[in-house]
Design a protein around this motif. Structure first.
Motif, short mmCIF file in Angstrom:
data_model
loop_
_atom_site.label_atom_id
_atom_site.label_comp_id
_atom_site.label_asym_id
_atom_site.label_seq_id
_atom_site.Cartn_x
_atom_site.Cartn_y
_atom_site.Cartn_z
N PRO A 167 0.77 -1.24 0.00
CA PRO A 167 0.00 0.00 0.00
C PRO A 167 0.80 1.30 0.00
O PRO A 167 0.21 2.35 -0.20
CB PRO A 167 -0.78 -0.12 1.32
N SER A 168 2.09 1.24 0.26
CA SER A 168 2.82 2.50 0.45
C SER A 168 2.77 3.35 -0.82
O SER A 168 2.97 2.88 -1.92
CB SER A 168 4.27 2.21 0.83
N LYS A 169 2.50 4.64 -0.62
CA LYS A 169 2.45 5.59 -1.73
C LYS A 169 3.71 6.45 -1.81
O LYS A 169 4.02 7.02 -2.86
CB LYS A 169 1.23 6.52 -1.57
N THR A 225 7.41 7.75 -2.23
CA THR A 225 8.51 7.34 -3.09
C THR A 225 9.78 7.21 -2.26
O THR A 225 9.91 7.81 -1.19
CB THR A 225 8.74 8.37 -4.20
N HIS A 274 13.63 0.09 -3.61
CA HIS A 274 12.44 0.08 -2.77
C HIS A 274 12.55 -1.03 -1.72
O HIS A 274 13.03 -2.13 -2.02
CB HIS A 274 11.19 -0.11 -3.62
N LYS A 325 4.93 -4.50 -10.16
CA LYS A 325 4.64 -3.56 -9.06
C LYS A 325 5.65 -2.43 -9.04
O LYS A 325 5.29 -1.26 -8.82
CB LYS A 325 4.67 -4.33 -7.73
N LYS A 371 5.08 1.57 -9.33
CA LYS A 371 5.56 2.53 -8.33
C LYS A 371 6.42 3.63 -8.96
O LYS A 371 6.49 4.75 -8.46
CB LYS A 371 6.34 1.81 -7.23
N SER A 415 5.01 7.04 -9.57
CA SER A 415 4.75 7.99 -8.48
C SER A 415 5.73 9.16 -8.49
O SER A 415 5.51 10.16 -7.80
CB SER A 415 4.84 7.27 -7.12
#
Length: 459
Positions: free
Chosen positions: A294-296, A298, A305, A351, A355, A358
């Motif tokens: 769920p992390s938004k 960056t 990551h 995924k 990401k 973002s």
């Protein structure tokens, strides 16, 4: 005249036989009295000489034959007295053998198995098989339970009261205990039962089942309970796979010792299937966890990551269980979907690509992809089971390690173009201040790439 002569001869022969039998009973009575079961301090088989123990067994067999002789003519009052005496002596002798049986079993001394077999044969032949079997089973159940407790102390019903960390610790000891039990302890017990009751194989099989089945079931209960407690959590997958590996290893032993149609074999197959299903569930939950991470926020500077680090280190460790994964995928009754490390890397890369979106700056998007692609490529190189076809299906990695590095390099080049774009624009505008600021920003970004590139070499 002739018939009277024949009758006299038959009476004389019967009298002679009676005399011989009575003498045999008297001799047996002396030996039985010497080794009366009320004397608990000495052992016929451990303390007496070997010939005397053999004489005692023969005497017991003689008493049984004497009973049959006297019972053959119940109308003879004298025979009735002899029958009662022989029966009393035989019962006393059997009580002595019933007393000796545990002594030979705890633990069986060298060379005692032949005597155990002879003792059992004597009791079974004399009609005391029930007493012999009952004593044998009672002692061997206790001895087997004690042996297994020394290997593993956890009782299945207690697992529900333990934390997962405590369950995990107990499973580690169970893994060793189960392998020893099914490869060594139970086969030895089966061999003992087969030897002692060699006169009737069906009796030996039945005795072994009564002695060992509950203990074997308890061991398998621990495996099933631990798998259930894992609750298909990805972080508990490796312990489930350890259990699956152990069950795979011991199942042939279970089939051999207990029989492929035995209840223990059915329980073993069931436990193995449940472990496989739990592993598949944990892998499915891992896929969902990756997709729904769920992390938004960056990663500062477009670095690797945390999800990439966690998943790839997880998959490198999972590579040690490739054999188990293959067996689980082939497991009878499994869905068509097969799980593989390559597939999970694909899920991760999709995924990571999502990401990357973002980042507002194109330069950081490319730097993020370069760092993460480079990291994944290095970890994939540590997984020999991933062939070229597997790697080719992974987004951003290409067909092999070389192409993976090329993919990372392309992201770096795109990053450099984006990072130095401001410099070129400032130069074109002939603005010295903006040129200096743009150069400093570009150099800083270049240093970030170098820094992250160096870090991936050691993580």
């Amino acid at each position: 005249m002739m018939s009277r002569l024949i009758g006299d001869m038959q009476r004389h022969r019967r009298t002679l036989s009676t005399t011989v039998v009575e003498e045999t009973v008297a001799a047996a009575a002396t030996l039985v009295s010497k080794w009366h079961p009320d004397d608990h301090h000495s052992s016929l088989f451990l303390h007496a000489s070997s010939p005397e123990a053999d004489h005692f067994l023969r005497a017991a067999a003689d008493l049984h034959r004497a009973m049959l002789f006297f019972a053959s003519d119940p109308t003879n009052a004298h025979n009735g007295h002899g029958l009662v005496q022989a029966h009393h002596l035989l019962d006393t002798a059997m009580r002595r053998l019933q007393l000796e049986l545990p002594r030979l079993l705890a633990p069986p001394p060298a060379g005692s198995r032949d005597r155990l077999r002879a003792l059992a044969d004597t009791m079974m032949s004399a009609g005391y098989g029930k007493e012999c079997i009952s004593t044998f089973k009672e002692h061997r159940r206790a001895a087997l339970a004690a042996t297994l407790r020394r290997q593993h102390t956890t009782v299945q019903v207690q697992l529900s009261k333990l934390t997962w960390e405590q369950v995990d610790d107990n499973i580690q000891s169970w893994l060793a205990a189960a392998r020893i039990a099914f490869s060594s302890v139970f086969p030895a017990e089966k061999e003992l039962c087969d030897t002692v009751f060699a006169g009737d194989a069906s009796v030996g099989d039945a005795v072994f089942e009564d002695v060992a089945n509950n203990q074997a079931a308890n061991l398998l209960d621990v495996a099933e309970a631990a798998v259930a407690r894992a609750r298909r959590a990805p972080e508990r997958l490796f312990r489930v796979l350890d259990v699956h590996d152990a069950l795979t290893e011991i199942l042939p032993e279970i089939m051999s010792v207990f029989g492929d149609r035995s209840e223990v074999a059915k329980r073993g197959c069931s436990a193995l299937f449940k472990a496989g299903e739990a592993a598949r569930g944990a892998l499915a939950n891992l896929e969902v966890a990756i997709e729904k991470e769920p992390s938004k926020a960056t990663v500062a500077g477009g670095g690797v990551h945390p999800l990439t680090r966690y998943v790839m280190n997880y998959l490198v460790f999972l590579a040690d269980y490739e054999g188990a994964l293959d067996r689980i995928n082939q497991q009878q009754g499994s869905p068509e979907r097969s799980w593989s490390i390559g597939w999970l890397v694909q899920v991760l890369m999709r995924k990571i690509e999502a990401k990357a979106g973002s980042y507002r700056e194109a330069a950081l998007r490319h730097l993020f992809m370069a760092n993460n692609t480079h990291y994944v490529a290095r970890k994939v190189a540590k997984i020999p089971s991933l062939g070229d076809d597997d790697v080719a299906k992974i987004p951003s990695l290409g067909d092999d390690d070389g192409e993976a590095q090329d993919a990372a390099r392309r992201h770096v080049e795109a990053y450099v173009r984006a990072a130095w774009g401001k410099v070129l624009k400032a130069i074109a505008a002939a603005d010295g201040v903006e040129v200096e600021e743009a150069v400093m920003q570009a150099v800083a970004k270049q240093e970030k790439w170098n820094q992250f590139s160096e870090e991936t070499l050691h993580t």
